[in-house]
Design a protein around this motif. Structure first.
Motif, mmCIF file in Angstrom:
data_model
loop_
_atom_site.group_PDB
_atom_site.id
_atom_site.type_symbol
_atom_site.label_atom_id
_atom_site.label_comp_id
_atom_site.label_asym_id
_atom_site.label_seq_id
_atom_site.Cartn_x
_atom_site.Cartn_y
_atom_site.Cartn_z
ATOM 1 N N GLU A 34 -0.463 -11.830 4.237
ATOM 2 C CA GLU A 34 0.069 -12.882 5.106
ATOM 3 C C GLU A 34 -0.131 -14.276 4.516
ATOM 4 O O GLU A 34 0.747 -15.135 4.621
ATOM 5 C CB GLU A 34 -0.635 -12.808 6.468
ATOM 6 N N GLN A 35 -1.281 -14.509 3.867
ATOM 7 C CA GLN A 35 -1.631 -15.853 3.417
ATOM 8 C C GLN A 35 -1.736 -15.998 1.901
ATOM 9 O O GLN A 35 -1.706 -17.121 1.395
ATOM 10 C CB GLN A 35 -2.971 -16.270 4.043
ATOM 11 N N GLY A 36 -1.888 -14.880 1.186
ATOM 12 C CA GLY A 36 -2.029 -14.926 -0.263
ATOM 13 C C GLY A 36 -0.981 -14.065 -0.935
ATOM 14 O O GLY A 36 0.195 -14.105 -0.574
ATOM 15 N N CYS A 37 -1.401 -13.266 -1.897
ATOM 16 C CA CYS A 37 -0.446 -12.453 -2.657
ATOM 17 C C CYS A 37 -1.114 -11.160 -3.111
ATOM 18 O O CYS A 37 -2.210 -11.184 -3.683
ATOM 19 C CB CYS A 37 0.046 -13.239 -3.870
ATOM 20 N N LEU A 38 -0.463 -10.034 -2.851
ATOM 21 C CA LEU A 38 -0.882 -8.718 -3.328
ATOM 22 C C LEU A 38 0.023 -8.293 -4.478
ATOM 23 O O LEU A 38 1.249 -8.477 -4.413
ATOM 24 C CB LEU A 38 -0.798 -7.674 -2.207
ATOM 25 N N VAL A 39 -0.573 -7.714 -5.522
ATOM 26 C CA VAL A 39 0.183 -7.341 -6.722
ATOM 27 C C VAL A 39 -0.230 -5.954 -7.179
ATOM 28 O O VAL A 39 -1.428 -5.615 -7.162
ATOM 29 C CB VAL A 39 -0.067 -8.349 -7.873
ATOM 30 N N SER A 40 0.739 -5.143 -7.607
ATOM 31 C CA SER A 40 0.440 -3.846 -8.224
ATOM 32 C C SER A 40 1.611 -3.421 -9.101
ATOM 33 O O SER A 40 2.763 -3.716 -8.789
ATOM 34 C CB SER A 40 0.182 -2.771 -7.164
ATOM 35 N N GLU A 41 1.294 -2.728 -10.198
ATOM 36 C CA GLU A 41 2.348 -2.157 -11.038
ATOM 37 C C GLU A 41 2.607 -0.693 -10.687
ATOM 38 O O GLU A 41 3.519 -0.077 -11.236
ATOM 39 C CB GLU A 41 1.960 -2.246 -12.509
ATOM 40 N N GLN A 42 1.816 -0.140 -9.778
ATOM 41 C CA GLN A 42 1.899 1.277 -9.456
ATOM 42 C C GLN A 42 2.979 1.537 -8.397
ATOM 43 O O GLN A 42 3.375 0.633 -7.666
ATOM 44 C CB GLN A 42 0.550 1.785 -8.955
ATOM 45 N N PRO A 43 3.448 2.779 -8.294
ATOM 46 C CA PRO A 43 4.447 3.116 -7.279
ATOM 47 C C PRO A 43 3.917 2.896 -5.866
ATOM 48 O O PRO A 43 2.718 2.967 -5.612
ATOM 49 C CB PRO A 43 4.727 4.607 -7.532
ATOM 50 N N MET A 44 4.826 2.624 -4.948
ATOM 51 C CA MET A 44 4.457 2.462 -3.552
ATOM 52 C C MET A 44 3.768 3.727 -3.054
ATOM 53 O O MET A 44 4.154 4.849 -3.399
ATOM 54 C CB MET A 44 5.697 2.185 -2.705
ATOM 55 N N GLY A 45 2.734 3.562 -2.244
ATOM 56 C CA GLY A 45 2.058 4.687 -1.625
ATOM 57 C C GLY A 45 1.067 5.419 -2.507
ATOM 58 O O GLY A 45 0.434 6.372 -2.053
ATOM 59 N N LEU A 46 0.885 4.983 -3.760
ATOM 60 C CA LEU A 46 -0.007 5.708 -4.673
ATOM 61 C C LEU A 46 -1.469 5.423 -4.353
ATOM 62 O O LEU A 46 -1.889 4.267 -4.284
ATOM 63 C CB LEU A 46 0.276 5.303 -6.122
ATOM 64 N N LEU A 47 -2.257 6.484 -4.146
ATOM 65 C CA LEU A 47 -3.703 6.346 -3.999
ATOM 66 C C LEU A 47 -4.317 6.186 -5.382
ATOM 67 O O LEU A 47 -4.031 6.971 -6.290
ATOM 68 C CB LEU A 47 -4.289 7.575 -3.302
ATOM 69 N N PRO A 48 -5.164 5.170 -5.595
ATOM 70 C CA PRO A 48 -5.681 4.925 -6.947
ATOM 71 C C PRO A 48 -6.607 6.027 -7.427
ATOM 72 O O PRO A 48 -7.350 6.614 -6.649
ATOM 73 C CB PRO A 48 -6.435 3.595 -6.795
ATOM 74 N N GLN A 49 -6.532 6.307 -8.731
ATOM 75 C CA GLN A 49 -7.434 7.225 -9.404
ATOM 76 C C GLN A 49 -8.210 6.452 -10.459
ATOM 77 O O GLN A 49 -7.905 5.291 -10.748
ATOM 78 C CB GLN A 49 -6.641 8.375 -10.027
ATOM 79 N N ALA A 50 -9.211 7.102 -11.053
ATOM 80 C CA ALA A 50 -10.122 6.392 -11.962
ATOM 81 C C ALA A 50 -9.377 5.697 -13.099
ATOM 82 O O ALA A 50 -9.703 4.564 -13.473
ATOM 83 C CB ALA A 50 -11.148 7.367 -12.526
ATOM 84 N N ARG A 51 -8.351 6.352 -13.645
ATOM 85 C CA ARG A 51 -7.657 5.775 -14.798
ATOM 86 C C ARG A 51 -6.849 4.527 -14.438
ATOM 87 O O ARG A 51 -6.450 3.760 -15.325
ATOM 88 C CB ARG A 51 -6.730 6.817 -15.433
#
Length: 385
Positions: A198-215
């Motif tokens: 709402e107030q800042g910025c979220l960024v990701s290169e991963q596909p939508m909905g992806l749960l992060p893994q260690a790599r």
């Protein structure tokens, strides 16, 4: 360095449909480095997609299929439904600091105020199990650089990252996520994530909905450092994601800064190691601004603390040789330059480098922990794009 300086011009904009760019980067065995190499060789994402099965076959991968168009279109639909924006490498909205990286993210999903990505940014990172003093220092540093006009960058993890984002919600903060831009991780930061959207910025290169893994976390870390003029490590163990971020920053030509800590505190071991190897020592916001070029203002001193309990003095020992960060980065670059997707014997690598085997083994271990080198049975090594 002034607040309006640009690190590099934008590359030539891609004329491709974003669906083609998504299909290329989501195809099996295609990482950011391979994506950019294919673009360079074939001129467009669409041409690269057409050539990819033959390229894979030449590399020994039979029955190779590129990412189906339906998968890419579904991802775009998911992004639109979540209110996210897709920014493709080469577009005018793509963050300038990332453009000159050899492994620049081909696509970025962004939620919130994308204009923050075009302001001067400073990364502040540190331990998840941070001490109370570490959290106070993180807030003070974040508030200080924000007052000087900088946007903070961190990884939305618990501990130091959380303190940084919370301290700069009103002045500008960017959270780079290891999973999908619509996935709250850790779950305890779901509310903070919503506030940043709402107030800042979220960024990701991963596909939508992806749960992060260690790599995914080392990959996330290179974006944190790549966006930033400098990386400040507030508190970190000797082997931690924050130290990986600092070493990646050095490889990218960014300044590395660290807050010193007590030698007996394991949470300060990584910072003290960085300082020993040449990082800039940070005592407060003014030290950070001296490096990144902001205006120094009068920052209030933190409230007094209770005196620490006396500790026994450590027994003096031999002083270890100084290992400047630039020397470490140079060795890592030499190793990575000799490795590729095709496995290479470790013995051959040692001969090519003309270095002592123990020294090469030490640096290989670091690169493995960073997720940049993969070891296969038989002493074979390959580079992970």
């Amino acid at each position: 360095m002034g607040l309006t300086s640009n690190p590099t011009p934008h590359p030539t904009p891609l004329d491709d449909d974003p669906v083609d760019c998504l299909r290329l980067i989501r195809s099996r065995k295609v990482g950011p480095v391979t994506f950019h190499r294919l673009l360079s060789e074939h001129g467009s994402a669409r041409a690269a997609l057409a050539a990819l099965p033959d390229v894979a076959r030449a590399a020994g991968l039979e029955s190779y299929a590129v990412c189906p168009v339906e998968v890419a279109r579904h991802e775009l639909a998911q992004g639109r439904a979540a209110g996210a924006q897709l920014i493709v490498w080469g577009a005018g909205a793509y963050p300038l600091p990332l453009c000159d990286l050899p492994d620049a993210p081909p696509v970025l999903w962004v939620m919130g105020d994308a204009a923050l990505l075009h302001r001067p940014l400073v990364a502040l990172v540190g331990a998840r199990n941070a001490s109370s003093l570490g959290l106070r220092m993180a807030r003070r540093l974040a508030d200080g650089v924000a007052q000087a006009g900088f946007v903070t960058v961190s990884g939305l993890a618990r501990g130091i990252d959380t303190a940084v984002h919370e301290a700069t919600l009103l002045t500008g903060t960017v959270a780079v996520q290891a999973g999908g831009v619509d996935v709250a991780y850790p779950e305890e930061n779901a509310r903070l994530m919503a506030q940043i959207a709402e107030q800042g910025c979220l960024v990701s290169e991963q596909p939508m909905g992806l749960l992060p893994q260690a790599r995914h976390f080392p990959q996330r870390n290179r974006i944190v450092s790549g966006l930033s003029r400098a990386v400040v490590v507030v508190e970190a163990a000797s082997r931690s994601g924050s130290i990986i971020t600092a070493k990646t920053a050095l490889d990218q030509g960014r300044d590395v800064l660290a807050v010193p800590g007590h030698p007996f505190d394991a949470r300060a071991a990584g910072c003290n190691q960085l300082l020993r190897d040449g990082a800039t020592l940070i005592r407060g916001p003014a030290d950070v601004l001296e490096v990144v070029g902001g205006t120094v203002v009068d920052f209030p001193a933190p409230p007094p603390e209770l005196p620490p309990e006396p500790v026994a003095e450590p027994v003096p020992g031999p002083v270890p040789p100084r290992r400047p960060l630039a020397d470490i980065a140079a060795v890592h670059s030499q190793i990575l330059a000799r490795l590729g997707p095709s496995p290479l014997a470790e013995d051959q690598l040692i001969r090519d480098l003309s270095m002592p085997p123990a020294k090469v083994a030490h640096h290989l271990l670091t690169l493995e922990l960073e997720g940049r080198v993969q070891r296969a049975p038989g002493g074979l090594l390959s580079r992970i794009d």
